[in-house]
Enzyme design. Structure first.
Site, PDB file in Angstrom:
ATOM      1  N   GLY A   1       0.721  -1.094  -0.044  1.00 36.83           N
ATOM      2  CA  GLY A   1       0.049  -0.004   0.117  1.00 36.83           C
ATOM      3  C   GLY A   1       0.880   1.212  -0.028  1.00 36.83           C
TER       4      GLY A   1
ATOM      5  N   GLU B   1       4.937 -11.114  -5.828  1.00 34.67           N
ATOM      6  CA  GLU B   1       4.276 -11.282  -6.909  1.00 34.67           C
ATOM      7  C   GLU B   1       4.729 -10.709  -8.217  1.00 34.67           C
ATOM      8  OE1 GLU B   1       4.176  -9.017  -4.373  1.00 34.67           O
ATOM      9  OE2 GLU B   1       3.146  -7.440  -4.804  1.00 34.67           O
TER      10      GLU B   1
ATOM     11  N   LYS C   1      -7.204 -10.247 -18.395  1.00 33.90           N
ATOM     12  CA  LYS C   1      -7.716 -10.454 -19.614  1.00 33.90           C
ATOM     13  C   LYS C   1      -7.627 -12.166 -20.067  1.00 33.90           C
ATOM     14  CE  LYS C   1      -9.283  -8.332 -23.354  1.00 33.90           C
ATOM     15  NZ  LYS C   1     -10.383  -7.099 -23.100  1.00 33.90           N
TER      16      LYS C   1
ATOM     17  N   ASP D   1     -14.841  -8.917 -23.241  1.00 35.30           N
ATOM     18  CA  ASP D   1     -15.161  -8.816 -22.005  1.00 35.30           C
ATOM     19  C   ASP D   1     -16.831  -8.822 -21.987  1.00 35.30           C
ATOM     20  OD1 ASP D   1     -12.532  -8.451 -21.687  1.00 35.30           O
ATOM     21  OD2 ASP D   1     -12.686  -6.136 -21.235  1.00 35.30           O
TER      22      ASP D   1
ATOM     23  N   HIS E   1       8.428  -7.708  -2.765  1.00 34.50           N
ATOM     24  CA  HIS E   1       7.177  -8.159  -3.680  1.00 34.50           C
ATOM     25  C   HIS E   1       7.251  -9.470  -4.457  1.00 34.50           C
ATOM     26  CE1 HIS E   1       4.776  -4.625  -3.079  1.00 34.50           C
ATOM     27  NE2 HIS E   1       5.992  -3.843  -3.072  1.00 34.50           N
TER      28      HIS E   1
ATOM     29  N   CYS F   1       5.150  -6.156   1.861  1.00 31.19           N
ATOM     30  CA  CYS F   1       5.376  -4.813   1.955  1.00 31.19           C
ATOM     31  C   CYS F   1       4.463  -3.908   2.906  1.00 31.19           C
ATOM     32  CB  CYS F   1       5.176  -4.219   0.512  1.00 31.19           C
ATOM     33  SG  CYS F   1       6.220  -2.586   0.339  1.00 31.19           S
ATOM     34  N   TYR F   2       3.850  -3.023   2.689  1.00 24.73           N
ATOM     35  CA  TYR F   2       2.985  -2.351   3.630  1.00 24.73           C
ATOM     36  C   TYR F   2       2.357  -3.293   4.511  1.00 24.73           C
ATOM     37  CZ  TYR F   2      -0.559   0.832   5.432  1.00 24.73           C
ATOM     38  OH  TYR F   2      -1.465   1.492   6.421  1.00 24.73           O
TER      39      TYR F   2
END
Ligand code: XMP
Length: 514
Positions: free
Chosen positions: A53, A174, A370, A230, A172, A80-81
């Site tokens: 964050g 990710e 997507k 979509d 991070h 992280c945050y």
């Protein structure tokens, strides 16, 4: 099915965290940071991940979760945050990192403890690269935690308390630049939490169908279908859930590519048997666009006319309680976080009349990326041409006919564009361009066909490679593909005497010509 809640503290990579977890076949969904401990329990989450964050945990208005959440006995991984939230709520100390702030690829050194908490970084070498982005760090660990890693300036790059299954990393995992990010997630999910990797996209589909059947059956739901990936996938999913309680409205503005309107109608009305309304509005759009040459004015007219068309068809459409939208995760980021109540001014349908009021908005795809949306579309049996449709601007071919738009010019462009797309597909390229299309310029030039002099239009072919469409490189297409496209276009399409290939990247050019 084991579920993980990704607790959102406002970081930019939050959905990516959920995505990485789903990629390991564990279902993950994002929940707001103020979720209550009761809701966590009743939803049956087996583990929590606290996201990054932008704030500092020690500032007054910074988002923190209910400290009771730490006492639920659920494993938690703070990132992280989120790592600092964990430390702050548990009595650790967080301070501004000042000159020790770290951004980007950073070398991390593991600190083996030989204790059970070592498992978080099992398989991560003593030194490796992870992505960092922080201006604060934990300067003192809370009681019970031990240090698992550090960097040259960050004393606690990872921490763990095996007894309570609480873990935190300053980096991070990710982000793809983190060399052992997946290892960290695997260790947390499988070794620490003991979760089973048994989630599949079929589960997402089944759960969504159940959920929307429960919530929406018997209510009238409206979906403005553009024929894009979509909205098509959203329509297919909701039609499985609520059948004819869903009404799909498809405004054909006459600016679509060759046969596209019919494909949409055949699919949804024919194959899916949906309650499908096609409004053929070509004449009114072309009438409004008559004589207009300025690109932004074309866009404005089309957006406006879309709304008017909808208003005029209101009787045919009838009132609806719920608006369904094919919002996907990247749209959520673009339009600001947590904006589910905001009606998306969908590029491809140009917004809906403001007089249309809905009690509720349903966005079944809003957690998906997507490629995940495409996977859902394939599983639901949508035709490949819809599932793999390339991006197409809402104003359609209006911004690919340079200068004034006429029906003849549109038809000419449709033919040339279809040939170019066919030749690219037939070319069997290793990597298909991200977007490819033809543009009808307003430049005419002299040619010769048979023995006769001709004076026809110039078509420009455009193909680009890109990940995000913010920048793009012109595609290095094989000469053979260009040659076949050029010769077929000049032979088969009336009024075209010349074909050129656009070799401009973005920047300085945009992808579209207008
Ligand atoms: P540009 O031309 O800005 O295009 O480099 C980047 C991507 O956006 C698409 N595009 C649009 N999409 N409405 C849309 O829905 C528009 O007005 C519009 N203009 C460009 C373009 O096709 C490319 O994928």
């Amino acid at each position: 099915m084991d579920k993980v809640a990704v607790i959102d503290f406002g970081g930019q990579y939050n959905q990516l965290i959920a995505r990485r977890i789903r990629d390991l076949n564990v279902y993950a969904e994002i929940k707001p940071y103020d979720i209550s401990p009761e809701d966590i329990i009743s939803a049956g989450y087996k583990a929590l991940v606290f996201t990054g964050g932008p704030m500092s945990v020690y500032l007054e208005d910074s988002p923190l979760c209910d400290p009771e959440i730490l006492k639920l006995g659920l494993p938690i991984l703070g990132i992280c945050y989120g790592d600092q939230v964990l430390a702050q709520l548990d009595g650790g100390c967080i301070t501004g990192a000042g000159a020790s702030s770290e951004y980007g690829k950073t070398e991390i050194f593991t600190d083996h403890t030989d204790g059970p908490e070592d498992v978080l970084l099992a398989g991560v070498p003593e030194s490796s690269i992870f992505w960092m982005s922080h201006t604060d760090y934990i300067s003192e660990l809370p009681e019970g935690f031990v240090k698992l890693a550090h960097t040259s300036v960050c004393p606690y790059a990872a921490m763990g308390d095996a007894d309570r299954k609480l873990y935190g990393v300053q980096f991070h995992p990710e982000v793809t630049h983190s060399e052992y990010g997946e290892t960290v997630f695997r260790n947390f999910l499988f070794k620490i939490c003991g979760l089973k990797p048994d989630w599949k996209m079929d589960d997402f589909i089944e759960n969504s169908i159940d959920k929307y059947r429960r919530e929406l059956a018997g209510r009238k739901v409206l979906l403005a279908l553009s024929g894009g990936v979509d909205s098509s996938v959203c329509a297919a999913l909701l039609s499985k859930a609520i059948g004819n309680d869903l009404t799909c409205v498809f405004v054909d503005h006459g600016l679509l590519r060759k046969d596209e309107g019919d494909l949409v109608e055949d699919t949804f009305k024919g194959r899916f048997g949906m309650n499908f309304i096609r409004i053929n509005a070509e004449d009114r759009f072309l009438e409004k666009l008559k004589g207009v040459t300025e690109p932004e004015q074309k866009r404005r007219i089309i957006g406006e006319e879309f709304i008017r068309t909808f208003e005029d068809a209101a009787d045919m459409i009838g009132e609806a309680e719920v608006l369904a939208q094919g919002t996907i995760y990247p749209d959520v980021i673009e339009s600001g976080k947590g904006s589910s109540a905001v009606i998306k001014s969908h590029h491809n349908v140009g917004g809906l009349p403001s007089v249309m009021k809905f009690d509720e908005i349903a966005e079944p795809l809003r957690d998906l990326f997507k490629d995940e949306v495409r996977a859902v579309g394939e599983k639901l049996g949508l035709p490949r041409a819809l599932v793999w449709r390339q991006p197409f601007p809402g104003p359609g071919l209006a911004v690919r006919v340079i200068g004034e738009i006429t029906k003849d010019k549109l038809d000419t462009l449709r033919e040339a564009d279809a040939i170019f797309r066919e030749e690219i597909e037939r070319g069997g390229l290793d990597k298909s361009p991200s977007q490819y299309f033809a543009v009808l310029t307003d430049l005419r030039s002299v040619g010769v066909k048979g023995d006769a002099r001709t004076y026809g239009y110039t078509v420009a072919l455009r193909a680009v490679m890109t990940d995000d469409f913010m920048t793009a490189k012109w595609a290095d297409l094989p000469y053979e593909v260009l040659e076949n496209a050029s010769s077929r276009i000049t032979n088969e399409v009336k009024n075209i005497t010349r074909v050129v290939y656009d070799i401009t990247s973005k920047p300085p050019a945009t992808v579209e010509w207008e």
